[in-house]
Scaffold this active site. Sequence first.
Site, PDB file in Angstrom:
ATOM      1  N   HIS A  15     -51.276  78.976  -9.596  1.00 56.17           N
ATOM      2  CA  HIS A  15     -51.038  79.706  -8.336  1.00 56.17           C
ATOM      3  C   HIS A  15     -52.120  80.777  -8.137  1.00 56.17           C
ATOM      4  CE1 HIS A  15     -46.528  78.736  -9.002  1.00 56.17           C
ATOM      5  NE2 HIS A  15     -46.918  78.023  -7.967  1.00 56.17           N
ATOM      6  N   SER A  29     -44.728  75.178 -12.412  1.00 58.86           N
ATOM      7  CA  SER A  29     -43.707  76.139 -12.864  1.00 58.86           C
ATOM      8  C   SER A  29     -42.620  75.406 -13.636  1.00 58.86           C
ATOM      9  CB  SER A  29     -43.086  76.858 -11.662  1.00 58.86           C
ATOM     10  OG  SER A  29     -44.063  77.590 -10.979  1.00 58.86           O
TER      11      SER A  29
END
Length: 158
Positions: free
Chosen positions: A17, A128
């Site tokens: 990210h 994630s």
Amino acid sequence: MRRAIYPGSFDPVTNGHLDVIERARKLFDEVIVAVAHNDEKQPLFSLKERLSLLRETAGKIDDVRIADFNGLLVEFAKAEKAGAVIRGLRAVSDFEFEFQMALMNRKLDALVETIFLMPKEEYTYLSSRIVKEIARLGGDVSGFVPACVANALSRRFK
Ligand code: PNS
């Protein structure tokens, strides 16, 4: 002012990210990292925790703002006067969902353009979900997430 929204669940934020945020910053004057309230998903970290981890990491990058939003992404983009939505694209497997979302968002608001950015190759396999699984099973995630996130994960799975 060229402003973009980078929306997501960020449960939790990963190095992938952060790589996408850095890339987006080179293209836009301001990037708003926007955490969706997303009640349908069962996140590991609360909204408050996800925002706090983002503030400690992405929030330190110049001209990056951390926010949260409820409801439609295109409405949030309009309210923030952002002309673009950034999404990371890692592999072909991401494509179908991302394509559907981008075209639906265009249908909802033709003025909001979706831009896909590819993270560094070494983050292609990073997500994630996988990071949480490794942490849950006692593996070392320090190479995949910032230190504060690794600490938060080890506290959560103690
Ligand atoms: O990190 P994620 O979970 O892949 O992010 C998905 C997210 C939050 C970007 C997406 O679910 C979203 O935009 N939610 C807001 C609600 C919305 O606008 N839905 C219609 C999208 S076509």
